[in-house]
Design a protein around this motif. Structure first.
Motif, PDB file in Angstrom:
ATOM      1  N   UNK A 179       0.846  -1.185   0.000  1.00  0.00           N
ATOM      2  CA  UNK A 179       0.000   0.000   0.000  1.00  0.00           C
ATOM      3  C   UNK A 179       0.885   1.239   0.000  1.00  0.00           C
ATOM      4  N   UNK A 180       0.432   2.296  -0.653  1.00  0.00           N
ATOM      5  CA  UNK A 180       1.169   3.560  -0.657  1.00  0.00           C
ATOM      6  C   UNK A 180       0.548   4.464   0.412  1.00  0.00           C
ATOM      7  N   UNK A 181       1.314   4.726   1.448  1.00  0.00           N
ATOM      8  CA  UNK A 181       0.803   5.534   2.545  1.00  0.00           C
ATOM      9  C   UNK A 181       0.892   7.027   2.220  1.00  0.00           C
ATOM     10  N   UNK A 182       0.069   7.799   2.882  1.00  0.00           N
ATOM     11  CA  UNK A 182       0.115   9.262   2.749  1.00  0.00           C
ATOM     12  C   UNK A 182       1.398   9.749   3.398  1.00  0.00           C
ATOM     13  N   UNK A 183       2.278  10.360   2.598  1.00  0.00           N
ATOM     14  CA  UNK A 183       3.556  10.829   3.122  1.00  0.00           C
ATOM     15  C   UNK A 183       3.860  12.217   2.556  1.00  0.00           C
ATOM     16  N   UNK A 184       4.379  13.084   3.425  1.00  0.00           N
ATOM     17  CA  UNK A 184       4.713  14.447   2.985  1.00  0.00           C
ATOM     18  C   UNK A 184       5.777  14.435   1.902  1.00  0.00           C
ATOM     19  N   UNK A 185       6.681  13.451   1.937  1.00  0.00           N
ATOM     20  CA  UNK A 185       7.758  13.415   0.958  1.00  0.00           C
ATOM     21  C   UNK A 185       7.209  13.275  -0.454  1.00  0.00           C
ATOM     22  N   UNK A 186       6.100  12.561  -0.618  1.00  0.00           N
ATOM     23  CA  UNK A 186       5.523  12.406  -1.950  1.00  0.00           C
ATOM     24  C   UNK A 186       5.006  13.749  -2.471  1.00  0.00           C
ATOM     25  N   UNK A 187       4.461  14.566  -1.570  1.00  0.00           N
ATOM     26  CA  UNK A 187       4.011  15.905  -1.967  1.00  0.00           C
ATOM     27  C   UNK A 187       5.212  16.785  -2.315  1.00  0.00           C
ATOM     28  N   UNK A 188       6.281  16.670  -1.525  1.00  0.00           N
ATOM     29  CA  UNK A 188       7.476  17.485  -1.759  1.00  0.00           C
ATOM     30  C   UNK A 188       8.096  17.188  -3.124  1.00  0.00           C
ATOM     31  N   UNK A 190       6.795  16.443  -5.877  1.00  0.00           N
ATOM     32  CA  UNK A 190       6.078  17.085  -6.973  1.00  0.00           C
ATOM     33  C   UNK A 190       6.554  18.521  -7.210  1.00  0.00           C
ATOM     34  N   UNK A 191       7.320  19.064  -6.279  1.00  0.00           N
ATOM     35  CA  UNK A 191       7.827  20.430  -6.430  1.00  0.00           C
ATOM     36  C   UNK A 191       9.124  20.491  -7.233  1.00  0.00           C
ATOM     37  N   UNK A 192       9.525  19.355  -7.809  1.00  0.00           N
ATOM     38  CA  UNK A 192      10.670  19.384  -8.711  1.00  0.00           C
ATOM     39  C   UNK A 192      12.006  19.128  -8.064  1.00  0.00           C
ATOM     40  N   UNK A 193      12.030  18.273  -7.039  1.00  0.00           N
ATOM     41  CA  UNK A 193      13.300  17.977  -6.363  1.00  0.00           C
ATOM     42  C   UNK A 193      13.835  16.602  -6.771  1.00  0.00           C
ATOM     43  N   UNK A 198      16.419  10.036  -5.052  1.00  0.00           N
ATOM     44  CA  UNK A 198      17.485  11.040  -5.032  1.00  0.00           C
ATOM     45  C   UNK A 198      17.551  11.800  -3.707  1.00  0.00           C
ATOM     46  N   UNK A 199      16.593  11.584  -2.824  1.00  0.00           N
ATOM     47  CA  UNK A 199      16.516  12.386  -1.610  1.00  0.00           C
ATOM     48  C   UNK A 199      17.468  11.876  -0.530  1.00  0.00           C
ATOM     49  N   UNK A 200      17.926  12.822   0.302  1.00  0.00           N
ATOM     50  CA  UNK A 200      18.771  12.456   1.436  1.00  0.00           C
ATOM     51  C   UNK A 200      17.993  11.521   2.356  1.00  0.00           C
ATOM     52  N   UNK A 202      16.382  10.018   5.275  1.00  0.00           N
ATOM     53  CA  UNK A 202      15.907  10.253   6.636  1.00  0.00           C
ATOM     54  C   UNK A 202      15.026   9.062   6.998  1.00  0.00           C
ATOM     55  N   UNK A 203      14.490   9.052   8.193  1.00  0.00           N
ATOM     56  CA  UNK A 203      13.611   7.958   8.582  1.00  0.00           C
ATOM     57  C   UNK A 203      12.385   7.899   7.676  1.00  0.00           C
ATOM     58  N   UNK A 204      11.815   9.076   7.364  1.00  0.00           N
ATOM     59  CA  UNK A 204      10.630   9.133   6.504  1.00  0.00           C
ATOM     60  C   UNK A 204      10.953   8.670   5.090  1.00  0.00           C
ATOM     61  N   UNK A 205      12.111   9.102   4.571  1.00  0.00           N
ATOM     62  CA  UNK A 205      12.523   8.688   3.229  1.00  0.00           C
ATOM     63  C   UNK A 205      12.779   7.186   3.193  1.00  0.00           C
ATOM     64  N   UNK A 206      13.396   6.661   4.230  1.00  0.00           N
ATOM     65  CA  UNK A 206      13.692   5.231   4.281  1.00  0.00           C
ATOM     66  C   UNK A 206      12.406   4.409   4.246  1.00  0.00           C
ATOM     67  N   UNK A 207      11.376   4.856   4.960  1.00  0.00           N
ATOM     68  CA  UNK A 207      10.084   4.150   4.941  1.00  0.00           C
ATOM     69  C   UNK A 207       9.477   4.188   3.541  1.00  0.00           C
ATOM     70  N   UNK A 208       9.540   5.361   2.915  1.00  0.00           N
ATOM     71  CA  UNK A 208       8.992   5.499   1.566  1.00  0.00           C
ATOM     72  C   UNK A 208       9.756   4.638   0.569  1.00  0.00           C
ATOM     73  N   UNK A 209      11.083   4.569   0.729  1.00  0.00           N
ATOM     74  CA  UNK A 209      11.897   3.744  -0.162  1.00  0.00           C
ATOM     75  C   UNK A 209      11.539   2.272  -0.020  1.00  0.00           C
ATOM     76  N   UNK A 210      11.392   1.805   1.215  1.00  0.00           N
ATOM     77  CA  UNK A 210      11.040   0.395   1.433  1.00  0.00           C
ATOM     78  C   UNK A 210       9.671   0.091   0.818  1.00  0.00           C
ATOM     79  N   UNK A 211       8.767   1.034   0.964  1.00  0.00           N
ATOM     80  CA  UNK A 211       7.436   0.881   0.379  1.00  0.00           C
ATOM     81  C   UNK A 211       7.523   0.764  -1.139  1.00  0.00           C
TER      82      UNK A 211
END
Length: 233
Positions: A179-188, A190-193, A198-200, A202-211
């Motif tokens: 399942x794809x959880x609601x995460x602020x990183x996914x919104x970020x 979309x702003x062209x980063x 490619x993101x540094x 963090x704990x939040x990024x690591x969770x999103x990557x595993x997902x």
């Protein structure tokens, strides 16, 4: 051989673009040549790509194109498709004449849904369209339903609990375990980063990557036939 993955659901805001961006980023990170095609009139994918260019945050191995018609997609596939390992197609958030031509070239159709009746019905329509095109053309395009923007609160809703009985038991379609959880990183992103990958870290990024890695593993399983995908004509 080029693998074509399309995101289709006749409802805008279902999470199609985000899911494809994350999948594309994962394939690019593996060293693959990846193309994304924006067929949505809202141009969210192209806007993201333009912002990435302006911020010098373009991921290696990934290119984004815009084609709004079936003819344009057909020409692009004929001229450029073989140059890429994966082609990911983002489609409009409404039922249009583009759906059948996209299914015709796709190896896998993903229908992202949030737990809403309209989106579940849209995913069922997409599944039935895939079956119909497969039967008409003798193809074996796969289909899977992906739950997106999930939260702890959403998981306790009645409609969320009904998704599996409806999609798997009643309809016979494949429901991604991931399942794809609601995460602020996914919104970020979309702003062209750039992409998630490619993101540094963090704990939040690591969770999103595993997902995302779990999702891509399922996608690969569907494409190779190692994962049972419900009824395929």
């Amino acid at each position: 051989m080029t693998v074509v993955i399309a995101a289709i659901n006749g409802k805008g805001g279902a999470g199609k673009t985000t899911a494809l961006m994350n999948i594309a980023g994962e394939y690019a990170l593996r060293g693959g040549r990846v193309a994304m095609i924006d067929m949505d009139a809202r141009n969210n994918l192209m806007k993201w790509w333009t912002d990435c260019q302006e911020k010098d945050a373009q991921p290696e191995g990934l290119e984004v194109y815009s084609h709004k018609t079936a003819k344009g997609l057909e020409r692009w596939m004929e001229q450029n498709g073989d140059a890429f390992d994966h082609v990911l197609i983002d489609t409009p958030g409404e039922d249009t004449a583009i759906v059948d031509p996209v299914i015709t070239v796709a190896d896998l159709v993903i229908s992202p849904i949030q737990p809403s009746k309209r989106e579940v019905m849209g995913a069922i329509d997409s599944f039935e369209n895939v079956v119909r095109v497969n039967e008409a053309l003798g193809r074996s395009c796969r289909h899977g339903v992906l739950r997106t923007r999930i939260t702890v609160t959403v998981r306790h809703t009645e409609l969320y609990r009904k998704i599996r009985p409806i999609i798997v038991d009643k309809v016979g379609a494949y429901l991604f375990r991931t399942e794809v959880f609601e995460r602020n990183v996914y919104k970020d992103i979309h702003n062209g980063i750039g992409t998630l990958q490619m993101q540094e870290v963090t704990e939040a990024i690591a969770k999103a990557r595993r997902e995302t890695q779990a999702l891509v593993e399922e996608v690969d399983g569907l494409l190779t036939g190692e994962t049972m995908a419900g009824r395929v004509a």
